[in-house]
Design a protein around this motif. Structure first.
Motif, PDB file in Angstrom:
ATOM      1  N   GLU A 144       0.848  -1.199   0.000  1.00 27.88           N
ATOM      2  CA  GLU A 144       0.000   0.000   0.000  1.00 27.88           C
ATOM      3  C   GLU A 144       0.881   1.245   0.000  1.00 27.88           C
ATOM      4  OE1 GLU A 144      -3.393  -0.027   2.638  1.00 27.88           O
ATOM      5  OE2 GLU A 144      -3.085  -2.152   3.073  1.00 27.88           O
ATOM      6  N   LYS A 153       0.568   5.779  -0.335  1.00 28.67           N
ATOM      7  CA  LYS A 153      -0.194   7.015  -0.482  1.00 28.67           C
ATOM      8  C   LYS A 153       0.560   7.952  -1.415  1.00 28.67           C
ATOM      9  CE  LYS A 153      -2.706   7.061   3.906  1.00 28.67           C
ATOM     10  NZ  LYS A 153      -2.996   7.843   5.144  1.00 28.67           N
ATOM     11  N   GLU A 166       0.480  11.777  -3.112  1.00 26.53           N
ATOM     12  CA  GLU A 166      -0.124  13.073  -2.805  1.00 26.53           C
ATOM     13  C   GLU A 166      -0.322  13.974  -4.019  1.00 26.53           C
ATOM     14  OE1 GLU A 166      -1.372  13.527   0.032  1.00 26.53           O
ATOM     15  OE2 GLU A 166      -0.447  11.832   1.068  1.00 26.53           O
ATOM     16  N   GLN A 181       4.188   9.633 -10.093  1.00 25.99           N
ATOM     17  CA  GLN A 181       3.411   8.581  -9.421  1.00 25.99           C
ATOM     18  C   GLN A 181       3.992   7.193  -9.684  1.00 25.99           C
ATOM     19  OE1 GLN A 181      -0.656   8.946 -10.643  1.00 25.99           O
ATOM     20  NE2 GLN A 181      -0.993  10.874  -9.564  1.00 25.99           N
ATOM     21  N   TYR A 195      -2.867   1.730  -4.159  1.00 25.37           N
ATOM     22  CA  TYR A 195      -2.311   3.085  -3.994  1.00 25.37           C
ATOM     23  C   TYR A 195      -3.457   4.073  -3.826  1.00 25.37           C
ATOM     24  CZ  TYR A 195      -3.149   3.475  -9.074  1.00 25.37           C
ATOM     25  OH  TYR A 195      -3.716   3.474 -10.326  1.00 25.37           O
ATOM     26  N   TYR A 196      -3.236   5.047  -2.957  1.00 25.98           N
ATOM     27  CA  TYR A 196      -4.272   6.010  -2.580  1.00 25.98           C
ATOM     28  C   TYR A 196      -3.968   7.361  -3.220  1.00 25.98           C
ATOM     29  CZ  TYR A 196      -5.224   2.473   0.977  1.00 25.98           C
ATOM     30  OH  TYR A 196      -5.506   1.297   1.626  1.00 25.98           O
ATOM     31  N   PRO A 225      -5.476  11.484  -3.571  1.00 26.75           N
ATOM     32  CA  PRO A 225      -6.445  12.466  -3.076  1.00 26.75           C
ATOM     33  C   PRO A 225      -7.510  12.741  -4.133  1.00 26.75           C
ATOM     34  CG  PRO A 225      -4.179  13.218  -2.762  1.00 26.75           C
ATOM     35  CD  PRO A 225      -4.121  12.038  -3.657  1.00 26.75           C
ATOM     36  N   CYS A 244      -6.547   1.439  -7.439  1.00 27.15           N
ATOM     37  CA  CYS A 244      -6.486   2.840  -7.034  1.00 27.15           C
ATOM     38  C   CYS A 244      -7.666   3.147  -6.118  1.00 27.15           C
ATOM     39  CB  CYS A 244      -6.514   3.756  -8.254  1.00 27.15           C
ATOM     40  SG  CYS A 244      -6.623   5.517  -7.853  1.00 27.15           S
ATOM     41  N   ARG A 250      -9.536   6.240  -4.157  1.00 30.53           N
ATOM     42  CA  ARG A 250      -9.649   7.689  -4.034  1.00 30.53           C
ATOM     43  C   ARG A 250      -9.982   8.078  -2.604  1.00 30.53           C
ATOM     44  NH1 ARG A 250      -7.715  10.779  -8.281  1.00 30.53           N
ATOM     45  NH2 ARG A 250      -8.112   9.676 -10.238  1.00 30.53           N
ATOM     46  N   GLN A 251      -9.249   9.053  -2.089  1.00 31.92           N
ATOM     47  CA  GLN A 251      -9.517   9.564  -0.746  1.00 31.92           C
ATOM     48  C   GLN A 251     -10.554  10.675  -0.868  1.00 31.92           C
ATOM     49  OE1 GLN A 251      -5.662  10.753   0.624  1.00 31.92           O
ATOM     50  NE2 GLN A 251      -4.869   8.677   0.725  1.00 31.92           N
TER      51      GLN A 251
END
Length: 331
Positions: free
Chosen positions: A215, A217, A219, A224, A246-247, A249, A276, A278-279
């Motif tokens: 995992e 994150k 930003e 990426q 992967y997270y 925003p 993917c 999405r936060q």
């Protein structure tokens, strides 16, 4: 086991039962082999096995289905929970009766594919609905004259009677089934009955396939793929089953190059997916504004929704009212 003259007792579980009534279960073949030492338990059964150290009694309880117990007419219109409770009560009575008929002087083992109320589920098992499974209490299984209770169904090794006798053991699945079990050790139990009322067991771990969940994150939308490849390079993926998450925003574009990511995972046995997530920003509840409210109240409610403006709320309202006054005078 057969070549070593070790008898094999196989208890039918929920995944072994056919979907259609009257069909053969998945383990029936073993009971039909023209060889001694294979015991397939598809109905509640009591066996006396002859071993090199003497006889041992086995009470086998397969996964409790509606066909396992007699469902009389009064249960024809029962819901799933009522049927599960009835089956649980019936199976507990079968176990108690079987225990009463055992020779108290001989070692005895209860082997069942059952759900125990205090058992810990893991992985995909957590989706199981308690209301539809017949559930038994530890006190209904860990009874005299059993010297050991060996259970199947839950995938995690656990002793549900650690302070009492007999031990109430789920040995767990010998392999990981999904990523919910990726951190669990897998193995089997070696049980030693030295004499009646004196039993011990040892959980022996075995090598299993590696489930690797990576995992990360991210930003921004810059670099990426490079950042994800750096994270992958830190992991040993040889012979592993890999899942990559992967997270990002909310509002950031996904620029991951999946071809390069898959190439970086070429040593893995299998890549389940590259996902993917999405936060999502939490939605701010709008204040209930009314026409009859004055400007000062409206501004106060607006600034309450802006955390960065709360410390300057009074000053901002004062300046806004001043601007409104100047605008009115000019008009």
């Amino acid at each position: 086991l057969h070549k070593a003259n070790i008898p094999l007792v196989i208890v039918v579980g929920n995944h072994d039962n056919p979907l259609s009534f009257g069909k053969a279960h998945a383990l029936e073949l073993f009971g039909q082999l023209p060889l001694d030492g294979f015991y397939v338990i598809a109905q509640p059964t009591t066996l006396v096995l002859q071993t090199k150290s003497g006889p041992v009694q086995i009470v086998g309880i397969p996964w409790p289905t509606r066909s396992l117990v007699s469902i009389n007419n009064k249960h024809l219109h029962s819901n799933a929970q009522e049927l599960a409770e009835y089956i649980s009560t019936t199976v507990a009575a079968i176990i108690e009766k079987s225990a009463e008929q055992l020779d108290p002087a001989l070692p005895a083992v209860l082997a069942g594919h059952l759900t125990v109320s205090t058992g810990i589920f893991s992985g995909s098992e957590k989706k199981a609905i308690y209301g539809s499974d017949p559930i038994l209490l530890p006190s209904q299984l860990a009874i005299k004259p059993f010297d050991y209770v060996g259970l199947g169904h839950l995938h995690r090794y656990q002793n549900l009677n650690p302070l009492g006798y007999p031990a109430l053991i789920y040995s767990g699945s010998p392999e990981r089934i999904d990523f919910g079990e990726r951190k669990e050790e897998k193995g089997f139990c070696l049980v030693t009955i030295t004499e009646k009322n004196k039993t011990s067991h040892e959980f022996i771990t075995i090598p299993t396939r590696k489930f690797l969940q990576i995992e990360l994150k991210l930003e921004s939308q810059e670099n990426q793929t490079e950042l994800l490849l750096e994270a992958l390079a830190k992991q040993s993926m040889q012979h592993a089953i890999v899942k990559i998450i992967y997270y990002l925003p909310s509002g950031i574009r996904d620029r991951i190059d999946l071809t390069r990511v898959n190439h970086a995972c070429q040593e893995a046995w299998h890549v389940v997916g590259v996902q993917c997530v999405r936060q999502v920003q939490p939605k701010t509840q709008r204040p209930a504004l009314k026409v009859e409210m004055d400007l000062s109240t409206l501004l106060g409610m607006y600034f309450d929704t802006k955390p960065e403006a709360k410390t300057q709320k009074a000053e901002l309202i004062e300046r806004a009212l001043l601007l409104e006054k100047e605008h009115s005078e000019e008009s």
